[in-house]
Design a protein around this motif. Structure first.
Motif, mmCIF file in Angstrom:
data_model
loop_
_atom_site.group_PDB
_atom_site.id
_atom_site.type_symbol
_atom_site.label_atom_id
_atom_site.label_comp_id
_atom_site.label_asym_id
_atom_site.label_seq_id
_atom_site.Cartn_x
_atom_site.Cartn_y
_atom_site.Cartn_z
ATOM 1 N N LEU A 188 1.188 -1.768 5.877
ATOM 2 C CA LEU A 188 1.279 -2.287 4.512
ATOM 3 C C LEU A 188 2.292 -1.507 3.691
ATOM 4 O O LEU A 188 2.908 -2.053 2.777
ATOM 5 C CB LEU A 188 -0.096 -2.230 3.851
ATOM 6 C CG LEU A 188 -1.181 -3.124 4.478
ATOM 7 C CD1 LEU A 188 -2.520 -2.865 3.804
ATOM 8 C CD2 LEU A 188 -0.801 -4.579 4.388
ATOM 9 N N LEU A 192 -6.465 -2.225 8.247
ATOM 10 C CA LEU A 192 -7.265 -2.964 7.273
ATOM 11 C C LEU A 192 -8.747 -2.835 7.606
ATOM 12 O O LEU A 192 -9.478 -3.821 7.673
ATOM 13 C CB LEU A 192 -6.841 -4.440 7.258
ATOM 14 C CG LEU A 192 -5.507 -4.728 6.565
ATOM 15 C CD1 LEU A 192 -5.060 -6.152 6.823
ATOM 16 C CD2 LEU A 192 -5.627 -4.469 5.055
ATOM 17 N N ASP A 205 -11.421 -4.392 5.103
ATOM 18 C CA ASP A 205 -11.269 -5.774 4.652
ATOM 19 C C ASP A 205 -11.748 -6.714 5.751
ATOM 20 O O ASP A 205 -10.998 -7.081 6.658
ATOM 21 C CB ASP A 205 -9.804 -6.047 4.299
ATOM 22 C CG ASP A 205 -9.627 -7.335 3.501
ATOM 23 O OD1 ASP A 205 -10.448 -8.242 3.675
ATOM 24 O OD2 ASP A 205 -8.657 -7.417 2.725
ATOM 25 N N VAL A 243 -2.796 -10.695 1.055
ATOM 26 C CA VAL A 243 -2.971 -10.593 2.500
ATOM 27 C C VAL A 243 -2.494 -11.858 3.192
ATOM 28 O O VAL A 243 -1.806 -11.802 4.220
ATOM 29 C CB VAL A 243 -4.451 -10.314 2.844
ATOM 30 C CG1 VAL A 243 -4.700 -10.456 4.337
ATOM 31 C CG2 VAL A 243 -4.847 -8.910 2.391
ATOM 32 N N ALA A 297 -7.522 -2.410 -0.017
ATOM 33 C CA ALA A 297 -6.685 -3.435 0.606
ATOM 34 C C ALA A 297 -6.053 -4.317 -0.471
ATOM 35 O O ALA A 297 -6.552 -4.391 -1.601
ATOM 36 C CB ALA A 297 -7.522 -4.285 1.553
ATOM 37 N N ALA A 324 0.866 -1.182 0.000
ATOM 38 C CA ALA A 324 0.000 0.000 0.000
ATOM 39 C C ALA A 324 0.893 1.219 0.000
ATOM 40 O O ALA A 324 2.031 1.169 0.467
ATOM 41 C CB ALA A 324 -0.935 0.012 1.200
#
Length: 403
Positions: free
Chosen positions: A295, A329, A332, A227, A221, A213
């Motif tokens: 991220l 997150l 998500d 992930v 996300a 990110a």
């Protein structure tokens, strides 16, 4: 790409890495300053402009489903750490190639940084400025044919009120990279090439890949597969047990609770519940954590995830990295569910440690972003953080009630 960010006892001298002692260890150099002093922003050079509306929560780690954008819907703009505006990337969409601006190498700050790099790496050839911020300057280049990245403390940092903190963090990161030369961790990270402790210069391998990110609180996300890979890398690091004298505790939990209580972010009941859980964790072994598992500090490389920016690496209560990932997150649901399951897989003590970490991380994020003059998009993000904090408080009270 290679950025730096969870809450700020500064020292201008190099501190030796020390072994873990107890859950309430000595304050690390990144503890939050007194309430009268603002917290230094970390992780990005600017503030997040995340504009997602919070979905309804159903349980810790879960949020309501996020609907796909309708046809013709334009993705919101997100601000990169260096102030550039970019279009939010859809999941699975490749990142745009980096633009090379030769004139960026000629700014006074970058030229001063390159002079410091040349002292330890005369063969370094600069190619591109990756970031020129108020805290760090990152320049990509080569040594021979090897691609490298030089990270330097920005000249603006010398005039900053957080100078001692920034120097202490830089010294710690250099010490961590040197420790990793002797004790290689089981995760991928850039290889150390050279370092100048006194001038705050770090030269490391440039790993091919893109950040998971660009923002601290990303608009989109990563994909579910990405992930899973990122969580696997973090979990592998957390389960690694290096020699006990290599790292030191980085967070004084009792001090953090007292600080947030004193400024009104934690109520009397909140502080009492957290201290109750912390008392039960007094004999729980600490866990090696990245300490800044955003991220934006993880690269998605062809060979797998790569962790960068090790300024906060050290010993924490179990689940600290998972708590940081859970906090960013927010959109998500599946990722938060995975994180919650991982946090609880170690039993009751691991769950309690994760909850203590989560509340403190969310308090830090609220203190970082809930400031006067916030724009509408930032206020939406702040409201979401408050919703997450309320959810975490309820989980802590439930955990206390089961004791």
């Amino acid at each position: 790409m290679y950025s730096s960010a969870t809450t700020p006892t500064p020292t201008a001298t190099r501190t030796a890495l020390r072994p873990p002692t107890a859950a309430a260890g000595r304050p690390g150099p990144k503890q939050a300053p007194p309430a009268s002093r603002p917290v230094a922003p970390r992780g990005t050079e600017g503030r997040s402009t995340d504009a997602r509306v919070p979905a309804g929560r159903t349980a810790l780690g879960l949020s309501g489903p996020v609907a796909a954008p309708p046809a013709g819907h334009r993705l919101p703009l997100a601000r990169q750490a260096d102030g550039q505006v970019l279009r939010a990337r859809r999941p699975g969409q490749p990142a745009a190639p980096e633009r090379i601006d030769p004139s960026a190498l000629q700014t006074p700050a970058v030229r001063a940084a390159l002079a410091s790099v040349a002292r330890i790496c005369p063969a370094f050839t600069p190619r591109q400025v990756l970031r020129e911020g108020s805290r760090h300057i990152l320049v990509a280049g080569t040594i021979g044919r090897a691609p490298v990245v030089a990270k330097c403390l920005a000249p603006q940092a010398v005039r900053s009120e957080y100078f001692e903190q920034l120097v202490a963090d830089f010294h710690h990161e250099v010490a961590v990279y040197r420790a990793f030369v002797r004790h290689r961790p089981p995760v991928r990270l850039p290889r150390l090439v050279a370092a100048d402790h006194d001038r705050c210069v770090l030269v490391m391998e440039r790993v091919p890949g893109r950040p998971a990110a660009r923002e601290r609180h990303p608009v989109n996300a990563p994909t579910p597969g990405e992930v899973r890979a990122l969580l696997g890398a973090v979990r592998t690091l957390n389960l690694w047990r290096p020699p006990s004298d290599v790292f030191q505790p980085r967070l004084d939990y009792q001090l953090e609770i007292a600080r947030y209580h004193s400024v009104g972010q934690l109520t009397d009941r909140d502080a009492g519940d957290l201290r109750g859980l912390l008392h039960g964790l007094s004999h729980t072994p600490l866990q090696l954590c990245h300490g800044d598992a955003l991220l934006s500090n993880m690269l998605l490389a062809p060979s797998g995830p790569v962790l960068v920016d090790w300024e906060q690496a050290g010993w924490y209560l179990p689940g600290y990295d998972l708590a940081v990932l859970w906090s960013v997150l927010s959109g998500d649901t599946a990722a938060r569910r995975q994180i919650s399951q991982l946090a609880q897989s170690g039993g009751t003590l691991a769950r309690d440690a994760f909850l203590v970490n989560l509340v403190l991380v969310l308090m830090r994020e609220i203190r970082l972003y809930d400031v006067p003059g916030a724009g509408e998009e930032q206020r939406i993000m702040i409201r979401r953080l408050y919703d997450d904090a309320a959810l975490a408080r309820r989980a802590v009270r439930a955990a206390v009630g089961t004791r």
